[in-house]
Design a protein around this motif. Structure first.
Motif, PDB file in Angstrom:
ATOM      1  N   TYR A 256       0.823  -1.216   0.000  1.00 58.45           N
ATOM      2  CA  TYR A 256       0.000   0.000   0.000  1.00 58.45           C
ATOM      3  C   TYR A 256       0.859   1.269   0.000  1.00 58.45           C
ATOM      4  O   TYR A 256       0.646   2.149  -0.811  1.00 58.45           O
ATOM      5  N   GLY A 257       1.763   1.357   0.970  1.00 58.72           N
ATOM      6  CA  GLY A 257       2.772   2.407   0.908  1.00 58.72           C
ATOM      7  C   GLY A 257       2.406   3.775   1.452  1.00 58.72           C
ATOM      8  O   GLY A 257       3.053   4.753   1.105  1.00 58.72           O
ATOM      9  N   GLY A 258       1.409   3.892   2.305  1.00 56.37           N
ATOM     10  CA  GLY A 258       1.210   5.153   3.015  1.00 56.37           C
ATOM     11  C   GLY A 258       0.374   6.186   2.285  1.00 56.37           C
ATOM     12  O   GLY A 258      -0.393   5.861   1.367  1.00 56.37           O
ATOM     13  N   LEU A 259       0.549   7.439   2.701  1.00 61.55           N
ATOM     14  CA  LEU A 259      -0.281   8.546   2.203  1.00 61.55           C
ATOM     15  C   LEU A 259       0.449   9.848   2.462  1.00 61.55           C
ATOM     16  O   LEU A 259       0.888  10.107   3.581  1.00 61.55           O
ATOM     17  N   ASP A 260       0.585  10.669   1.419  1.00 57.35           N
ATOM     18  CA  ASP A 260       1.175  12.003   1.599  1.00 57.35           C
ATOM     19  C   ASP A 260       0.073  12.995   1.924  1.00 57.35           C
ATOM     20  O   ASP A 260      -1.058  12.852   1.468  1.00 57.35           O
ATOM     21  N   ARG A 261       0.435  14.026   2.693  1.00 60.89           N
ATOM     22  CA  ARG A 261      -0.599  14.961   3.121  1.00 60.89           C
ATOM     23  C   ARG A 261      -1.078  15.851   1.965  1.00 60.89           C
ATOM     24  O   ARG A 261      -0.358  16.099   0.996  1.00 60.89           O
ATOM     25  N   THR A 262      -2.331  16.273   2.096  1.00 62.74           N
ATOM     26  CA  THR A 262      -2.920  17.219   1.158  1.00 62.74           C
ATOM     27  C   THR A 262      -3.232  18.500   1.942  1.00 62.74           C
ATOM     28  O   THR A 262      -3.746  18.410   3.067  1.00 62.74           O
ATOM     29  N   ALA A 263      -2.914  19.647   1.367  1.00 65.58           N
ATOM     30  CA  ALA A 263      -3.186  20.907   2.075  1.00 65.58           C
ATOM     31  C   ALA A 263      -4.676  21.007   2.405  1.00 65.58           C
ATOM     32  O   ALA A 263      -5.536  20.710   1.563  1.00 65.58           O
ATOM     33  N   ALA A 264      -4.968  21.407   3.637  1.00 67.49           N
ATOM     34  CA  ALA A 264      -6.353  21.431   4.122  1.00 67.49           C
ATOM     35  C   ALA A 264      -7.247  22.308   3.241  1.00 67.49           C
ATOM     36  O   ALA A 264      -8.432  22.004   3.053  1.00 67.49           O
TER      37      ALA A 264
END
Ligand SMILES: [Zn+2]
Length: 286
Positions: free
Chosen positions: A110-118
Motif C-alpha cells: 500500500y505504501g502510506g499517504l502524503d498529506r494534502t493541504a487542508a
C-alpha cells in the motif's frame, strides 16, 4: 476505468475518470499505484491543470493512498471526501499508523499517504454535489457499513453509481464477495446502504474492486443477502476461530468468489482474513 494494479495485480483496484468540462477522478488507488495512475491520466489526455476533482469513496489506503501525490500533480484539483475523513488527509499520521497495524506484513503493498493541504479538501456531507459540466453533477451519498467514512458517488445524468466498497467486491473474473475490514464495520449500516443504492435503480454499478458489474440489481440483491450471511456468521463471535469457521460455512470464499484466480487474489491480499477481524470488531463493539 483505470486499473491501478494494486500489488502489481490486474483486476483488483479501479479508479474512474468522469470526463467533462471539470473532470473528476474517483479514487486514486494506493500510494504504490501513483505512477500507474499518473500514466493513465496522461494517456487520457489530462494535463496538470485539467483535473478539477479528486473524489474519494473512503479513506482506506487502497482508495486514497495516492491522493497527496495526485493533488500535487494536479494543482487545480479539489479533493472531495466524507466529512469524517477530511482531517486524515491533511494530517495522515494517525490514519497511516492505524492502517499499518491493519495491513501488517502486507503494508508495503500500500505504501502510506502524503498529506494534502487542508484548503484543497472539501469535507462532504450526505447529498453534496459537485459539477463536472453543464447539467452534469456527481452526488455524494453516505453509504457507511464498510467504513464510517464511506460514500458512493451517483452520476445522475447517466444513472451510474460508483459504489466504492459498499456493495462488496468482485475481483476480475470472480463472484461478488463482501469486504468488511477493520476497524469500523457496521453490518446494520451496510444493509441500509445497499438498500439505498438499490433504490436508485442504477443503470451501471461500478465497484472499486473491480469494474462495472454485469447486472446492478442482481448484485445489489446478492450484496444484501451476503450481509445477512455475515450477520449470521457474526453470531459465532467474537472468538476469531469460531468466526472463521462460521464465515466459511455461511460464505465459503472458494465457492462464492468462484474463479480460482480471484480466490488467490483474495488470499494474497489478506482481505478474507481481514473480514474475520472486521466482523470480530463489530461483534465486540457495544
Ligand atoms: Zn477497498
Amino acid at each position: 476505468m483505470i486499473d491501478t494494479l494494486l500489488a502489481g495485480l490486474e483486476g483488483v483496484t479501479a479508479s474512474y475518470l468522469v470526463a467533462g468540462d471539470r473532470p473528476a477522478l474517483i479514487d486514486t488507488g494506493a500510494r504504490t499505484s501513483a505512477p500507474v495512475l499518473r500514466a493513465a491520466l496522461s494517456e487520457a489526455g489530462l494535463e496538470a491543470g485539467d483535473l478539477a476533482w479528486i473524489v474519494l469513496t473512503h479513506i482506506h489506503l487502497d482508495h486514497c493512498g495516492a491522493t497527496g501525490i495526485a493533488a500535487a500533480a494536479f494543482p487545480r484539483a479539489t479533493v472531495v471526501v466524507n466529512r469524517r475523513g477530511a482531517r486524515h488527509l491533511a494530517e495522515p499520521g494517525r490514519l497511516v499508523a492505524a492502517s499499518a497495524a491493519v495491513y501488517g506484513r502486507r503494508w508495503s503493498l500500500y505504501g502510506g499517504l502524503d498529506r494534502t493541504a487542508a484548503d484543497r479538501i472539501v469535507a462532504a456531507e450526505d447529498g453534496h454535489r459537485l459539477s463536472v459540466g453543464p447539467g452534469r453533477d456527481l452526488v455524494m451519498l453516505e453509504t457507511t457499513g464498510h467504513a464510517r467514512h464511506h460514500m458512493s458517488v451517483h452520476d445522475e445524468a447517466t444513472g451510474t453509481v460508483f459504489a466504492g466498497d459498499a456493495a462488496g467486491a468482485r475481483l476480475a473474473g470472480g463472484g461478488l464477495y463482501p469486504t468488511m475490514p477493520p476497524p469500523d464495520v457496521d453490518l446494520d449500516a451496510g444493509a441500509r446502504s445497499v438498500g439505498r443504492l438499490a433504490a436508485l435503480a442504477p443503470v451501471r454499478l461500478c465497484l472499486a474492486h473491480f469494474g462495472p458489474v454485469p447486472d446492478p440489481a442482481a448484485d445489489l440483491a446478492l450484496a444484501a443477502d451476503q450481509l445477512g450471511r455475515l450477520r449470521a456468521a457474526a453470531a459465532a463471535g467474537p472468538d476469531r476461530e469460531a468466526l472463521r469457521r462460521a464465515l466459511a460455512d455461511e460464505l465459503p470464499l472458494e465457492a462464492t468468489a468462484a474463479d480460482p484466480r480471484s480466490v488467490a487474489r483474495w488470499k494474497r491480499l489478506g482481505w478474507a482474513d481481514a473480514n474475520v477481524e472486521g466482523l470480530a470488531g463489530w461483534v465486540e463493539r457495544p
